[in-house]
Design a protein around this motif. Structure first.
Motif: not given
Length: 108
Positions: A45-46, A50-54, A102-103
């Motif tokens: 998500g953004a 920033k880009i979140l990778v989880y 998600f953001a």
């Protein structure tokens, strides 16, 4: 300008590309230390530019493991900030073709 970011985390090494619609060009976001390892079904998500990778899953020894790690990645530089793992849930997107995105805030 604004860019659209595309990520690929299923194969190793993971990669990220940014598309600038105004210029009609793509660029590779440089991978840096701290990027999450390759994984299946991560949440991407953004968040605040920033880009979140989880999360996601990885098969180890024939067993599917739900991952509890991730990072926020700055698409301008590729710099990664690890997310805390203490108390983190083991999450994987329920559909491999449509991971959850998600953001939070006024812009995504």
């Amino acid at each position: 300008g604004r860019e659209v970011v595309v990520v690929q985390w299923l194969i190793d090494p993971p990669w990220m590309k940014a598309y600038d619609p105004a210029a009609g060009t793509w660029r590779t976001v440089p991978a840096t230390a701290g990027w999450p390892t390759a994984r299946d079904r991560p949440h991407v998500g953004a968040v605040d530019g920033k880009i979140l990778v989880y999360g996601g899953t990885k098969v180890r020894g024939g067993q599917v493991e739900r991952l509890r790690d991730g990072a926020l990645i700055d698409p301008a530089t590729g710099a990664a900030t690890a997310l805390p793992t203490t108390g983190a849930p083991g999450l994987a997107s329920p559909n491999p073709w449509a991971p959850l995105v998600f953001a939070r805030g006024t812009r995504a």
